[in-house]
Every structure is written in structure tokens, then in C-alpha cells.
Design an enzyme around this catalytic site. Structure first.
Site, short mmCIF file in Angstrom:
data_model
loop_
_atom_site.label_atom_id
_atom_site.label_comp_id
_atom_site.label_asym_id
_atom_site.label_seq_id
_atom_site.Cartn_x
_atom_site.Cartn_y
_atom_site.Cartn_z
N HIS A 207 0.93 -1.00 0.37
CA HIS A 207 0.09 -0.06 0.10
C HIS A 207 1.10 1.24 0.20
O HIS A 207 0.65 2.08 -1.00
CB HIS A 207 -0.61 -0.18 1.38
CG HIS A 207 -2.55 -0.78 1.35
ND1 HIS A 207 -2.22 -1.82 2.52
CD2 HIS A 207 -2.82 -1.63 0.58
CE1 HIS A 207 -3.36 -2.56 2.51
NE2 HIS A 207 -3.60 -2.02 1.12
N LYS B 257 -17.66 -5.57 8.68
CA LYS B 257 -16.65 -6.50 8.59
C LYS B 257 -15.70 -5.87 10.28
O LYS B 257 -15.59 -5.37 10.13
CB LYS B 257 -15.43 -5.99 7.70
CG LYS B 257 -14.63 -6.85 7.02
CD LYS B 257 -14.24 -6.72 5.51
CE LYS B 257 -12.79 -7.08 5.58
NZ LYS B 257 -12.06 -6.32 4.04
N ARG C 271 -1.62 -6.24 -8.27
CA ARG C 271 -0.89 -7.16 -7.81
C ARG C 271 -0.89 -8.54 -8.77
O ARG C 271 0.54 -8.97 -9.42
CB ARG C 271 -1.16 -7.95 -6.75
CG ARG C 271 -0.56 -6.78 -5.41
CD ARG C 271 -1.86 -7.17 -4.23
NE ARG C 271 -2.97 -7.84 -4.11
CZ ARG C 271 -3.68 -8.06 -3.11
NH1 ARG C 271 -3.03 -7.55 -2.06
NH2 ARG C 271 -5.14 -8.00 -3.70
N SER D 122 -3.04 -7.23 3.70
CA SER D 122 -3.31 -7.43 4.68
C SER D 122 -3.76 -8.65 5.61
O SER D 122 -3.47 -9.04 6.72
CB SER D 122 -3.97 -5.92 5.01
OG SER D 122 -4.02 -4.88 4.77
O1 PNS Z 1 -8.96 -2.95 0.79
P1 PNS Z 1 -10.34 -3.27 0.06
O2 PNS Z 1 -10.99 -3.83 1.37
O3 PNS Z 1 -9.52 -4.06 -0.68
O4 PNS Z 1 -10.06 -1.57 -0.27
C1 PNS Z 1 -12.10 -1.61 -1.00
C2 PNS Z 1 -12.48 -0.35 -0.80
C3 PNS Z 1 -12.64 0.15 -0.01
C4 PNS Z 1 -11.13 0.51 -2.01
C5 PNS Z 1 -13.94 -0.72 -1.92
O5 PNS Z 1 -14.15 -1.67 -1.15
C6 PNS Z 1 -15.40 0.62 -1.48
O6 PNS Z 1 -14.37 1.02 -3.03
N1 PNS Z 1 -15.88 -0.01 -1.09
C7 PNS Z 1 -17.25 1.16 -1.06
C8 PNS Z 1 -17.98 1.17 -1.26
C9 PNS Z 1 -18.53 1.81 -2.93
O7 PNS Z 1 -18.29 2.49 -3.20
N2 PNS Z 1 -18.26 0.47 -3.54
C10 PNS Z 1 -18.24 0.52 -5.01
C11 PNS Z 1 -19.61 0.12 -5.90
S1 PNS Z 1 -18.90 -0.17 -7.75
#
Ligand code: PNS
Length: 158
Positions: free
Chosen positions: A17, A41, A90, A127
Site C-alpha cells: 500500500h 466487517k 498485484r 493485509s
Molecule cells: O482494501 P479493500 O478492502 O480491498 O478496499 C476496498 C474499497 C474500500 C476500495 C472498496 O470496497 C470500496 O470502494 N468500498 C466503498 C463502497 C463502494 O463504493 N463500492 C463500489 C461499488 S461499484
């Protein structure tokens, strides 16, 4: 002012990150690291702890700020006048997943997504894996910032 967001759960931040955040900070005037508040979560570190960690490990970058958000990422982008999202890729399976999200986000809002290949040194890193290794006593030094290494040991031993 060219702004971009690096979103994620960051539970906890890894060196993968940090590499993406640092490289984004060299390309953009302002990088907002946005931590998702996800009540569904369970997490090892609270959102406020993660924010404090992120602020500490990114303090060498003058143009990086850390915020939290809930709901849709594109709404956070609109509210903060951020036109683009940076995502680290990745492996090919990341691309499959991220492409759909990028297309949906664009369809919803016009916010762009830019994919940045992860440093190959960290292409195996996540993570969840870091937490699993640390939980069973494995050595995660070099995979996470030193502060995170120390906090993981403290948290998982208590
Ligand atoms: O580190 P992560 O958990 O892989 O991050 C995922 C994240 C936070 C980038 C993603 O889940 C997100 O953008 N969540 C917010 C809800 C949202 O906007 N969803 C997208 C719908 S298309």
C-alpha cells in the site's frame, strides 16, 4: 490542483500500500488516503487507529492526507472534488475484480480509475495474509512499516 484518492481498508497498511501511496504522491499534487468505515466487517485495528497509523507512516509525504469515509467511494470523491481513484494491481485476478468496480464507479459518477502495477517485491502481499502470519508467530518485518510490525505483535499477543 491534481487530486487523487487511494482508498482501502488498510487493516493494517502494508509496504505494498505504502509503495502505491508514495508513487501516487510523486505523480499528483494531493493524495487522499481514504479509509473505508465498514461496520459489516470485523477488523483488527479500529478506523481511528488505522488513520493514526497511516498519518504516521505517510508523514514523509507533504501532499498526502488521510480521511475516513462510509458509503460509496464515488460520493466521497465528489464531496472532496477528487476526479480519480488509484488502485494497485498485484496479479491478474485483481484486475478482473477492479475492472468491474472501475467501470461501475465511472458509470455512477464519471470518476476515473487508474491502475498502478504493484512493485513485484510486494505482489504476494495482502493485509489478511500479514495478519494471519503475525497471528501464528511468523515474521512480517519488511512486509509492513516498522510501526505496524510493532503494533501487530502487541495486538496479537494481548
Ligand atoms: O482494501 P479493500 O478492502 O480491498 O478496499 C476496498 C474499497 C474500500 C476500495 C472498496 O470496497 C470500496 O470502494 N468500498 C466503498 C463502497 C463502494 O463504493 N463500492 C463500489 C461499488 S461499484
Amino acid at each position: 490542483m491534481r487530486r487523487v484518492v487511494c482508498p482501502g481498508s488498510f487493516d493494517p497498511i502494508t509496504n505494498g500500500h505504502l509503495d502505491i501511496i508514495g508513487r501516487s504522491a510523486r505523480l499528483y499534487d494531493e493524495v487522499t488516503v481514504a479509509v473505508l468505515i465498514n461496520v459489516e466487517k470485523s477488523s483488527l485495528f479500529t478506523v481511528d487507529e488505522r488513520i493514526e497509523i497511516l498519518q504516521t507512516v505517510t508523514k514523509e509525504f507533504d501532499n498526502v492526507k488521510v480521511r475516513k469515509f462510509h458509503g460509496l467511494l464515488v460520493d466521497f470523491c465528489k464531496q472532496n472534488d477528487i476526479p480519480a481513484i488509484v488502485k494497485g494491481i498485484r496479479v491478474v485476478s485483481d484486475f478482473d475484480y477492479e475492472l468491474q468496480m472501475a467501470q461501475l464507479n465511472y458509470r455512477l459518477s464519471g470518476v476515473e480509475t487508474l491502475f498502478m502495477p504493484t512493485n513485484p517485491e510486494y505482489s504476494f502481499l495482502s493485509s489478511s495474509r500479514v495478519k494471519e502470519i503475525a497471528r501464528y508467530g511468523g515474521d512480517v518485518s519488511g512486509l509492513v512499516p516498522d510501526l505496524v510490525h510493532k503494533l501487530l505483535i502487541e495486538r496479537l499477543r494481548s
